[in-house]
Design a protein around this motif. Sequence first.
Motif, PDB file in Angstrom:
ATOM      1  N   TYR A 144     -79.080  31.272 -10.524  1.00  0.00           N
ATOM      2  CA  TYR A 144     -80.302  30.752 -11.143  1.00  0.00           C
ATOM      3  C   TYR A 144     -80.010  29.695 -12.209  1.00  0.00           C
ATOM      4  O   TYR A 144     -80.556  28.590 -12.135  1.00  0.00           O
ATOM      5  N   PRO A 145     -79.144  29.955 -13.204  1.00  0.00           N
ATOM      6  CA  PRO A 145     -78.888  28.903 -14.204  1.00  0.00           C
ATOM      7  C   PRO A 145     -78.170  27.675 -13.635  1.00  0.00           C
ATOM      8  O   PRO A 145     -78.396  26.554 -14.095  1.00  0.00           O
ATOM      9  N   VAL A 146     -77.352  27.893 -12.626  1.00  0.00           N
ATOM     10  CA  VAL A 146     -76.676  26.755 -11.985  1.00  0.00           C
ATOM     11  C   VAL A 146     -77.703  25.886 -11.274  1.00  0.00           C
ATOM     12  O   VAL A 146     -77.689  24.652 -11.418  1.00  0.00           O
ATOM     13  N   PHE A 147     -78.596  26.512 -10.529  1.00  0.00           N
ATOM     14  CA  PHE A 147     -79.647  25.762  -9.829  1.00  0.00           C
ATOM     15  C   PHE A 147     -80.548  25.029 -10.815  1.00  0.00           C
ATOM     16  O   PHE A 147     -80.979  23.917 -10.547  1.00  0.00           O
ATOM     17  N   ARG A 148     -80.850  25.654 -11.952  1.00  0.00           N
ATOM     18  CA  ARG A 148     -81.669  24.984 -12.965  1.00  0.00           C
ATOM     19  C   ARG A 148     -80.943  23.761 -13.514  1.00  0.00           C
ATOM     20  O   ARG A 148     -81.542  22.700 -13.699  1.00  0.00           O
ATOM     21  N   GLU A 149     -79.671  23.903 -13.775  1.00  0.00           N
ATOM     22  CA  GLU A 149     -78.888  22.816 -14.369  1.00  0.00           C
ATOM     23  C   GLU A 149     -78.769  21.618 -13.429  1.00  0.00           C
ATOM     24  O   GLU A 149     -78.840  20.472 -13.872  1.00  0.00           O
ATOM     25  N   GLY A 205     -80.856  20.883 -11.007  1.00  0.00           N
ATOM     26  CA  GLY A 205     -82.161  20.368 -10.617  1.00  0.00           C
ATOM     27  C   GLY A 205     -82.756  20.940  -9.353  1.00  0.00           C
ATOM     28  O   GLY A 205     -83.765  20.428  -8.867  1.00  0.00           O
ATOM     29  N   VAL A 206     -82.158  21.977  -8.799  1.00  0.00           N
ATOM     30  CA  VAL A 206     -82.728  22.608  -7.609  1.00  0.00           C
ATOM     31  C   VAL A 206     -83.989  23.366  -7.989  1.00  0.00           C
ATOM     32  O   VAL A 206     -84.973  23.363  -7.259  1.00  0.00           O
ATOM     33  N   ILE A 207     -83.966  23.992  -9.163  1.00  0.00           N
ATOM     34  CA  ILE A 207     -85.093  24.784  -9.654  1.00  0.00           C
ATOM     35  C   ILE A 207     -85.721  24.074 -10.840  1.00  0.00           C
ATOM     36  O   ILE A 207     -85.029  23.579 -11.730  1.00  0.00           O
ATOM     37  N   ILE A 208     -87.050  24.045 -10.836  1.00  0.00           N
ATOM     38  CA  ILE A 208     -87.808  23.518 -11.971  1.00  0.00           C
ATOM     39  C   ILE A 208     -88.287  24.715 -12.777  1.00  0.00           C
ATOM     40  O   ILE A 208     -88.850  25.663 -12.212  1.00  0.00           O
ATOM     41  N   GLU A 209     -88.071  24.681 -14.066  1.00  0.00           N
ATOM     42  CA  GLU A 209     -88.495  25.790 -14.909  1.00  0.00           C
ATOM     43  C   GLU A 209     -90.013  25.834 -14.984  1.00  0.00           C
ATOM     44  O   GLU A 209     -90.667  24.829 -15.247  1.00  0.00           O
ATOM     45  N   ALA A 210     -90.577  27.003 -14.727  1.00  0.00           N
ATOM     46  CA  ALA A 210     -92.029  27.171 -14.729  1.00  0.00           C
ATOM     47  C   ALA A 210     -92.557  27.124 -16.163  1.00  0.00           C
ATOM     48  O   ALA A 210     -92.046  27.786 -17.049  1.00  0.00           O
TER      49      ALA A 210
END
Length: 61
Positions: free
Chosen positions: A42-47, A49-54
């Motif tokens: 999860y934090p890797v994907f956030r960093e 750009g795969v995941i956008i923080e809600a």
Amino acid sequence: MTRKDKSITRASVMMAFHKALELGRIVTGPKKLGTFGASYLYPVFREIGVIIEARADYKYF
């Protein structure tokens, strides 16, 4: 149980990646990814750009 039995495999990463895309890249937490190792991914994907923080105050689409 060996260390290798506990490792995150490429298949785990790909399953989490595809789940993030299914959710429209807006994922509220690692449990939403539903795969082994999601708390690490999860934090890797956030960093990267795969995941956008809600955010409640932001209109996404």
